[in-house]
Design an enzyme around this catalytic site. Structure first.
Site, mmCIF file in Angstrom:
data_model
loop_
_atom_site.group_PDB
_atom_site.id
_atom_site.type_symbol
_atom_site.label_atom_id
_atom_site.label_comp_id
_atom_site.label_asym_id
_atom_site.label_seq_id
_atom_site.Cartn_x
_atom_site.Cartn_y
_atom_site.Cartn_z
ATOM 1 N N MET A 27 0.840 -1.200 0.000
ATOM 2 C CA MET A 27 0.000 0.000 0.000
ATOM 3 C C MET A 27 0.875 1.250 0.000
ATOM 4 O O MET A 27 0.438 2.335 0.397
ATOM 5 C CB MET A 27 -0.950 -0.003 1.195
ATOM 6 C CG MET A 27 -1.997 -1.091 1.109
ATOM 7 S SD MET A 27 -3.512 -0.742 2.042
ATOM 8 C CE MET A 27 -2.881 -0.601 3.695
ATOM 9 N N GLY A 28 2.128 1.085 -0.451
ATOM 10 C CA GLY A 28 3.019 2.229 -0.521
ATOM 11 C C GLY A 28 3.690 2.509 0.809
ATOM 12 O O GLY A 28 3.723 1.663 1.703
ATOM 13 N N ALA A 29 4.265 3.733 0.924
ATOM 14 C CA ALA A 29 5.043 4.111 2.112
ATOM 15 C C ALA A 29 6.102 3.049 2.382
ATOM 16 O O ALA A 29 6.225 2.538 3.489
ATOM 17 C CB ALA A 29 4.131 4.323 3.316
ATOM 18 N N HIS A 34 9.627 -3.769 3.119
ATOM 19 C CA HIS A 34 9.210 -3.942 1.722
ATOM 20 C C HIS A 34 10.421 -4.215 0.819
ATOM 21 O O HIS A 34 10.362 -5.056 -0.087
ATOM 22 C CB HIS A 34 8.495 -2.689 1.220
ATOM 23 C CG HIS A 34 7.219 -2.376 1.937
ATOM 24 N ND1 HIS A 34 7.097 -1.302 2.774
ATOM 25 C CD2 HIS A 34 6.018 -3.000 1.948
ATOM 26 C CE1 HIS A 34 5.869 -1.262 3.264
ATOM 27 N NE2 HIS A 34 5.199 -2.290 2.778
ATOM 28 N N ARG A 187 3.238 2.318 9.668
ATOM 29 C CA ARG A 187 2.586 3.098 10.725
ATOM 30 C C ARG A 187 3.550 3.534 11.825
ATOM 31 O O ARG A 187 3.176 4.345 12.683
ATOM 32 C CB ARG A 187 1.420 2.301 11.312
ATOM 33 C CG ARG A 187 0.250 2.125 10.347
ATOM 34 C CD ARG A 187 -0.953 1.474 11.009
ATOM 35 N NE ARG A 187 -2.129 1.541 10.164
ATOM 36 C CZ ARG A 187 -2.529 0.597 9.331
ATOM 37 N NH1 ARG A 187 -1.809 -0.512 9.224
ATOM 38 N NH2 ARG A 187 -3.621 0.735 8.597
#
Length: 329
Positions: A27-29, A34, A187
């Site tokens: 979902m990016g970020a 990742h 987050r």
């Protein structure tokens, strides 16, 4: 390497494919977790193609969750993906993924989808599986890689692929942690310095449970070498093998409640964190069977997952660690 950014499935389908296509869904970020997934995909795909999807899926955010403030950093994401070995970043719009609005027909996560994360976030896993199914169809990979930090998500994706006969291999990649043990998450950037110190209790609780488990398994291993009888223990003590005798006695006392002891060790850390400033607000601590995410019984043997979810301030975090009970005799 040059990384191509594509916005539509038609553009992706028009590419000439050689070798295997590996997909990493995000979902990016993007962060180092990742990047580890992408590097692993690059190693597995070899001379094939690595596609990273970037799509913030509205279906898996419930009322009051952080859809609007979820970070969207596509330029930085493309750079990270390219450095890690991605050939393509597929960043479709909501209209591309859901033409005509939210889909009327969706994937149901079933009973497993109502447990733990599903209980706390109703409908989350239905939305997650729906978008994963759509992205698998849109990207047409040979294999797809997912992080083990989202253990329940990974288990559900594997079950969906098996139950619905998707022709794709699902690869789980171990959780990536910062030096202090905190699991990497998009987050984490929401945490203040003091909140981050409190958040360390999640991984510390898991490690405490894992340490307790390792100690119990070591005792069981020694018990298999030294029969657990009072006569044998006394005889061992008489000839100076006090350590073996003590281990035999400890196993006799500790063996029946293995999972309970693991839960208790983790709970102590979380209870202490609830008294910090700011406090940790626990959602759940669970020791579950990875096949269906039900709590394991005290006589469980085989694989298990110790999982935790909690809020620190306004940020909700999850973490888990795999364990194996009952090493072979």
């Amino acid at each position: 390497m040059t990384t191509t950014v594509l916005r539509t499935a038609d553009e992706l389908h028009a590419r000439v494919r050689t070798g295997r296509r590996a997909v990493v869904m995000t979902m990016g970020a993007l962060h180092e977790g990742h990047a580890t997934l992408i590097r692993t995909a690059r190693e597995i795909a070899g001379d094939g193609e690595v596609v990273v999807t970037v799509f913030v899926n509205p279906l898996q955010f419930g009322a009051g969750e952080d859809l609007d403030r979820y970070p969207r950093t596509l330029d930085a994401d493309v750079k990270i993906a390219g450095l890690a070995g991605a050939d393509v970043v597929f960043a479709p719009s909501v209209d591309e993924v859901y033409p005509g609005g939210e889909p009327q027909v969706r994937i149901s996560a079933g009973p497993m989808g109502g447990r733990l994360e599903g209980s706390t976030r109703p409908g989350h896993f239905d939305g997650m599986l729906t978008v994963v199914a759509k992205l698998l169809h849109l990207t047409r990979p040979d294999l797809a890689l997912f992080g083990q930090k989202d253990a329940q998500q990974l288990a559900l994706i594997r079950r969906m692929v098996r139950d619905l006969n998707f022709g794709v291999e699902i690869v789980g990649v171990p959780t990536v942690r910062e030096a202090d043990g905190l699991a990497l998450s998009s987050r984490n950037r929401y945490l203040s310095a003091t909140e981050r110190r409190t958040a360390l209790a999640l991984s510390q609780a898991l490690f405490a449970g894992s340490d307790r488990h390792a100690a119990q398994e070591a005792l069981r291993a020694r018990a298999r070498e030294v029969p657990a009888t009072h006569a044998r223990a006394a005889a061992l003590s008489a000839i100076g093998e006090s350590r073996a005798a003590a281990d035999t006695h400890a196993v006799a006392k500790a063996a029946p409640g293995g999972p309970a002891a693991v839960r208790a060790a983790a709970r102590l850390v979380l209870d202490d964190a609830a008294r910090l400033n700011p406090p940790l607000a626990l959602d759940y601590l669970a020791l579950v069977d990875p096949s269906d995410f039900t709590e394991i019984p005290d006589d469980h043997t085989g694989e298990a997952v110790l999982a935790v979810a909690a809020r620190v301030g306004t940020t909700r975090l999850i973490d888990n660690i795999p364990l194996t009970f009952g090493a072979a005799s």
